[in-house]
Design a protein around this motif. Structure first.
Motif, short mmCIF file in Angstrom:
data_model
loop_
_atom_site.label_atom_id
_atom_site.label_comp_id
_atom_site.label_asym_id
_atom_site.label_seq_id
_atom_site.Cartn_x
_atom_site.Cartn_y
_atom_site.Cartn_z
N ALA A 33 -6.96 -0.83 -0.43
CA ALA A 33 -6.65 0.38 -1.18
C ALA A 33 -7.14 1.65 -0.47
O ALA A 33 -6.67 2.74 -0.78
CB ALA A 33 -7.25 0.31 -2.58
N PHE A 84 -0.28 -2.16 -7.80
CA PHE A 84 -0.97 -2.55 -6.57
C PHE A 84 -1.79 -3.83 -6.77
O PHE A 84 -1.79 -4.71 -5.92
CB PHE A 84 -1.89 -1.43 -6.10
N ALA A 124 -4.36 3.66 1.22
CA ALA A 124 -3.56 4.45 0.28
C ALA A 124 -4.34 5.67 -0.18
O ALA A 124 -3.77 6.75 -0.38
CB ALA A 124 -3.16 3.59 -0.92
N HIS A 180 3.81 1.62 -1.46
CA HIS A 180 4.26 1.82 -2.84
C HIS A 180 3.13 2.41 -3.70
O HIS A 180 3.36 3.28 -4.55
CB HIS A 180 4.73 0.50 -3.45
N PHE A 181 1.91 1.92 -3.47
CA PHE A 181 0.74 2.41 -4.22
C PHE A 181 0.50 3.89 -3.93
O PHE A 181 0.27 4.70 -4.83
CB PHE A 181 -0.47 1.57 -3.83
N HIS A 182 0.58 4.24 -2.65
CA HIS A 182 0.38 5.62 -2.24
C HIS A 182 1.39 6.55 -2.90
O HIS A 182 1.05 7.62 -3.43
CB HIS A 182 0.47 5.71 -0.71
N PHE A 227 6.04 -2.37 -9.29
CA PHE A 227 5.75 -1.00 -9.68
C PHE A 227 6.78 -0.45 -10.67
O PHE A 227 6.44 0.37 -11.51
CB PHE A 227 5.71 -0.10 -8.44
N GLY A 237 0.45 2.90 -10.90
CA GLY A 237 0.27 2.52 -9.51
C GLY A 237 -0.83 1.50 -9.31
O GLY A 237 -0.69 0.56 -8.52
N VAL A 238 -1.94 1.67 -10.03
CA VAL A 238 -3.06 0.73 -9.91
C VAL A 238 -2.65 -0.66 -10.36
O VAL A 238 -2.94 -1.66 -9.68
CB VAL A 238 -4.27 1.23 -10.72
N GLY A 273 0.81 -1.20 0.00
CA GLY A 273 0.00 0.00 0.00
C GLY A 273 0.85 1.26 0.00
O GLY A 273 0.47 2.28 -0.59
#
Length: 382
Positions: free
Chosen positions: A286, A58, A289, A41-43, A108, A54-55, A39
């Motif tokens: 998610a 994730f 994030a 890394h996604f943020h 990512f 990012g999506v 999460g």
């Protein structure tokens, strides 16, 4: 030392007082770390404006984590004999999850895939060993166990090869391999049958949902911490923290409102319950994030604008609500909830975070009132 081993036999699916074990709870804690890292890394991808990138990253990380959890959960509900070898192999799987989480940045940026693949190999060696051991129990469960072991071994060979294919083909091939993974239980359960325990399974899913919603509360905690440090945005960030807390509470209320164990009756319903939860779990994971992306926007540390920052929260909340409604509530609840939950999902896409929190508060009220109305006849009768 072999004398301390217990026979690994299929457990009774109607066993009374079957609850999550301390080892299973410890196993889940590893996923707190794994989900938090993924999460994070996604943020960072969101606040840097790399939304699609990012999506996709994730989703890939989450599918790996979710599938590792799924494999252990459905195995342990059928074959957990809690001897030293079962415990040791479970700890090995936990180690593999941690290695996968540490290397999750590769999903990512596409670099250094060796680390997550090593994590996957560690998990699979332990899991296949468990299935091979279970295959000695005899009967239909043994047939299923052998198919699981063979299918997982074949899939793992393909995953190792995946790390070395051209970079531009990795994403589509990843999803093809994941589709292959999802087919393994279908073939295995048709070859034989493992003895899952409906109450135990649904408790395990409920506990995992709590872990994911806890990540959302972590996002609210970060908003409070940032508010203390940044006096200029204190009021806004504190209100965001409250909104995030209300949203998490609403998601919890909706998820645990219906009885889950009734959803698992046979193979098709078990597969539907297990696989459809991927959407619910991913959405819950998610939200954290999304909240942290809101923190970045409000403190002027994000490339995303107002709309994108709100959708970072609204989309996962909407997916979560629709997932719970479709899997657990549709056609089985009073008319009010049949339209209220899909409407709440739609509003989550249209409103800012504080509006989403207000919608969730109204949804909580409707759930409480509906529960009171359903209990009213029995109360009056007595």
């Amino acid at each position: 030392m072999i004398h301390y081993l217990k026979p690994m036999r299929a457990r009774d699916p109607k066993e009374a007082h079957r609850t999550a074990t301390p080892l299973e709870l410890f196993f889940d804690l590893v996923f707190v770390i794994a989900i938090s890292i993924g999460g994070g890394h996604f943020h960072h991808a969101l606040i840097e404006g790399h939304v699609l990138h990012g999506v996709i990253g994730f989703v890939m990380v989450f599918l790996c984590i979710w599938w590792a959890w799924m494999n252990f959960t459905w195995f342990s509900t059928s074959f957990d004999n809690d001897d030293w070898l079962f415990r040791t192999l479970t700890f090995v799987q936990m180690l593999g999850v941690l290695v996968l989480a540490v290397g999750s940045q590769a999903f990512f940026d596409g670099e250094n895939l060796l680390i997550p693949i090593i994590g996957f190999v560690i998990m699979r060696i332990a899991l296949v060993s468990q299935w091979l051991r279970a295959s000695q129990c005899g009967g239909d469960a043994a047939k299923a166990a052998k198919t699981y072991a063979a299918g997982l071994t074949f899939a793992q060979i393909l995953w190792v090869a995946w790390a070395f294919i051209p970079e531009h083909t990795r994403v589509p091939v990843f999803f093809l391999l994941m589709a292959l993974e999802l087919c393994i239980p279908v073939f295995a359960e048709r070859a034989g049958r493992t003895t899952w325990h409906p109450h135990h399974i649904t408790e395990r899913y409920g506990l995992f949902t709590i872990i994911l919603l806890g990540e959302s509360l972590l996002g609210s905690a970060h908003a409070i911490a940032d508010a203390i440090q940044e006096q200029q945005h204190m009021a806004t960030l504190l209100s965001l923290a409250v909104a995030g807390f209300v949203i998490a509470a609403g998601m919890w209320w909706v998820y645990f409102w219906p009885a889950h164990h009734k959803q698992i009756r046979g193979l098709s319903s078990a597969l539907r319950y297990g696989y459809c939860h991927a959407f619910i779990f991913a959405a819950a994971g998610a939200v954290s994030a999304g909240i942290e992306t809101q923190v970045g926007y409000l403190s002027s540390h994000s490339e995303l604008g107002f709309l994108g920052s709100n959708l970072a929260v609204g989309i996962p909340v909407a997916v979560f609500l629709l997932g719970v409604w479709a899997l657990l509530l549709r056609g089985q609840t009073p008319t009010t909830l049949q339209w209220a939950i899909p409407l709440a999902a739609l509003l989550a896409l249209l409103l800012p975070v504080w509006g989403i929190a207000a919608v969730m508060a109204v949804l909580i009220y409707l759930l409480v009132r509906t529960e009171a109305e359903l209990r009213a006849p029995s109360t009056t009768k007595h």
